[in-house]
Each structure stands twice: as structure tokens, then as C-alpha cells.
Design an enzyme around this catalytic site. Sequence first.
Site, mmCIF file in Angstrom:
data_model
loop_
_atom_site.group_PDB
_atom_site.id
_atom_site.type_symbol
_atom_site.label_atom_id
_atom_site.label_comp_id
_atom_site.label_asym_id
_atom_site.label_seq_id
_atom_site.Cartn_x
_atom_site.Cartn_y
_atom_site.Cartn_z
ATOM 1 N N ASP A 11 31.902 -20.556 66.117
ATOM 2 C CA ASP A 11 31.379 -20.004 67.190
ATOM 3 C C ASP A 11 30.811 -18.825 66.841
ATOM 4 O O ASP A 11 31.766 -17.811 66.471
ATOM 5 C CB ASP A 11 32.205 -20.274 68.380
ATOM 6 N N ARG A 58 13.894 -34.793 78.696
ATOM 7 C CA ARG A 58 15.406 -34.713 78.013
ATOM 8 C C ARG A 58 15.466 -34.789 76.614
ATOM 9 O O ARG A 58 16.225 -34.179 75.983
ATOM 10 C CB ARG A 58 16.217 -35.494 78.783
ATOM 11 N N TYR A 74 37.317 -17.971 73.413
ATOM 12 C CA TYR A 74 36.790 -17.927 74.750
ATOM 13 C C TYR A 74 37.444 -18.609 75.644
ATOM 14 O O TYR A 74 38.213 -19.887 75.349
ATOM 15 C CB TYR A 74 35.381 -18.121 74.418
ATOM 16 N N LYS A 111 24.164 -14.724 75.245
ATOM 17 C CA LYS A 111 24.740 -13.436 74.922
ATOM 18 C C LYS A 111 23.709 -12.822 74.183
ATOM 19 O O LYS A 111 22.827 -12.583 74.633
ATOM 20 C CB LYS A 111 26.076 -13.637 74.217
HETATM 21 C C1 LIG Z 1 30.220 -17.157 76.656
HETATM 22 C C2 LIG Z 1 30.787 -17.756 75.497
HETATM 23 C C3 LIG Z 1 30.791 -19.110 75.255
HETATM 24 C C4 LIG Z 1 30.313 -20.261 76.453
HETATM 25 O O1 LIG Z 1 29.072 -19.901 76.557
HETATM 26 P P1 LIG Z 1 28.245 -20.262 77.957
HETATM 27 O O2 LIG Z 1 26.934 -20.101 77.662
HETATM 28 O O3 LIG Z 1 28.669 -19.087 79.121
HETATM 29 O O4 LIG Z 1 28.601 -21.829 78.472
HETATM 30 C C5 LIG Z 1 31.449 -19.682 74.324
HETATM 31 N N1 LIG Z 1 31.915 -18.933 73.264
HETATM 32 C C6 LIG Z 1 32.003 -17.726 73.344
HETATM 33 C C7 LIG Z 1 32.494 -16.698 72.155
HETATM 34 C C8 LIG Z 1 31.336 -16.927 74.448
HETATM 35 O O5 LIG Z 1 31.428 -15.650 74.538
#
Ligand SMILES: *Cc1c(COP(=O)(O)O)cnc(C)c1O
Length: 380
Positions: free
Chosen positions: A170, A46, A98, A195
Site C-alpha cells: 500500500d 464496467r 489503515y 489521497k
Molecule cells: C484511505 C486509505 C485507504 C482506503 O482508501 P479509500 O480510498 O478510502 O477506500 C487504504 N490505505 C491507506 C493507507 C489509506 O490512507
Amino acid sequence: MKFNTKTIHGGQSPDKAYGSVMPPIYQTSTYAQTTPGGHKGYEYSRTHNPTRHALEQSFASIENGNFGLAFGSGLAAIDAIIKLLQPGDEVISTNDLYGGTYRLFTKVFEKFQIKFHFVGMENVKQIEHHINAKTKLIWVETPTNPMLNIIDIKAVANVAQQHKILLAVDNTFATPYLQQPLDLGADIVMHSATKYLGGHSDVVMGALVVKDKALAEQLYFIQNASGAVCGPQDSFLVLRGIKTLHIRMQRHCENGKAVAEFLATHPKVETVYWPGLESHPNHDIAVEQMNDFGGMLSFTTKGNNYEEAIKVVERLKIFTLAESLGGVESLAGHPASMTHASIPKEEREKTGVVDSLIRLSVGIEDQHDLIEDLKQALNR
Ligand SMILES: *Cc1c(COP(=O)(O)O)cnc(C)c1O
């Protein structure tokens, strides 16, 4: 080292045991000690794991930071950032964001007396309007999801620095191939590595990168204390994904442009939202801030009909109807009924997420096949 080299070599060195070029998948929870506390830097997975560590070094390298942290999902990474705050603190967040982030902020953290202001940040003045002594964090998502608005990170960073407020960005949609928020003045860059960084729709993972050591230590403390880490197998997969990030992104951008230009001239299409189009309201900032314009785009069909939009996405054959984005394969989604269904209709329409909005994650297939697919789905 230039970006296209960092994706492959950044923060990496051959494994110490046998010189393996890729780090082994250290599928272990614990590590032998010779005497209590006598270990080789790893005690419990962890806290630390060599495969995850290699990935965290890669994250730091590609985002021009000093410290990287990997989490079990993008939302776990965001969760760690908000845990830097105290009850009573306030956050100013992008309003078009998101859906899962919105849900985490409003349904989980508001319960702990953290207050969120959702603000259209295309005009930075809107942010200043909400700043007070309790404001501790500005949360920026750019390009925004799903409207593809562009927020001027440098301008927001100036405001944040003036008021000594943390700025987190983000960077999931853009990836460091297109923009590097830490260089523009952000304190924390966050990714859903699920992604583009992973890039193959086979892993769920989150990432944070920072420059500042004290901030990194606070985040490592939360990562270990809360425990939302990713496993070694997933770390390996994302590390492999990052090695082709630059060539995948190049093709995503080329295909995104071809699809955006096709849709912009289609008689059944009302509006195309892609920052590379001159008609895009924030095109100038995009040109200045981004190296290219990416493979994410949204469009609306004429008449703004909910059922018709659903039919269009159902007719697509190469584009898969699915949540998520950023993989090699093209995906289509209907935000109002899918990713943004957790945002009340009234709220989502304020930011442009109308019933006919369709979002595309343009993949790296042959662009002619993608355009033919959209043509048949729209024309039928
Ligand atoms: C998918 C996404 C998230 C969340 O990420 P997860 O890996 O699904 O928890 C946050 N911000 C954006 C812009 C995203 O596309």
C-alpha cells in the site's frame, strides 16, 4: 522518461478524435457496434472506458509497472487483491495499518476462511516466523498509518520471493514520488488515489499497478467480474491531479520537515513520528528506501490525555479536523477517536495509537501559517 515527466505525459497521447490534450470525459455506459462484436475496443464501461483507460496508463507509468487498474475506492482495490486468494489461504499483514483495511480483512474476509496474521514488520524475521504452506500474500503498508514506521520493502520482497508468496504494498502515504515498490521487488502496488494521487480532496478512488501480465489478467478479471470500477468524471479528476503530483509532493515534504522540526522542540510535545527525523527508529531505512520523507506525521502530547488531544485538534484553524489525507489543504486527526476507532483499544495501543496521538497531513500552504496555527493550539 523521468518521474517528473511521467506524471504529465506517462502513458498519455492526444485524443484520437480531435487531438484534445486531456482525454475527454467519456460519460457513456455503452458503445455502438457496426456488427455484433464489431467495436473499437470498447463494449461496456464496467469492462473498459477510454477516460479510465488513460488514467490506468498513467498509474502504470508513474509506478514503473506495465498494467494499471482503477477502482471506485482504495478499499475496492484491496478487495480485488484478496479475491485472488482461496478459502484456507493465509495473509501476513503489517500490524499498524489503515483502519479500513484492518476492518476489511477481519470483518469481511475472515468470514470466507482467509486467515490474517498482523505482524510488526520493522524486523523482517517476524514475517518468516508466520510463513507456512498456506501463506499466499504479504501485505505491507509503509510508512505505516498512523505511526509512520518504515518497513524495508526490499528485505520483505526477498523473503516473499524465497517462499513464492505474493507481495502487495500500500503506497498511499509515500506515493511513487517517494518510493517505487515494484522496483524494490513487490508484485502489486496499491493506492488510495483518494489521497495524494488525486490530491485535492474531491474524489474517492483506488489503484493497482503490476508488472506481470498473468497477474494483471487475473486482476482485470476480478475488476470486471466484481465491478467496483470508478466513473469517467473521477478518472479525469485524478488524471489531472497526477499532473502536479511531483510539485505537490515536493512542497508536502518541505512543509512536513518544517512542522516536524517545530513540534520536536515544543515543550508540550512528547514524541514526534516523522521518518525524516534522526530520532525516528527506522530513519536509516527511510533514507535508503525513500527519496524524501513526506508530509504525514504524528505526535503525542505530554501526559497522554485523551481530552487534551481532542482540544488541541479542535483549536486548530488552518488545519481542518477531518479524516483523510494527501490533499493540498492541511488536515489534523485524532486516530483513537476517528480513523482507528474501529480497532479495539487494546489492539491499537499495542501499535502505539495512544489516546494523545494526533496525526497531521501537512498540506502545501505557507509553512509559517501552519506552524503559527499549531503554536496557538498547543499553547492555549
Ligand atoms: C484511505 C486509505 C485507504 C482506503 O482508501 P479509500 O480510498 O478510502 O477506500 C487504504 N490505505 C491507506 C493507507 C489509506 O490512507
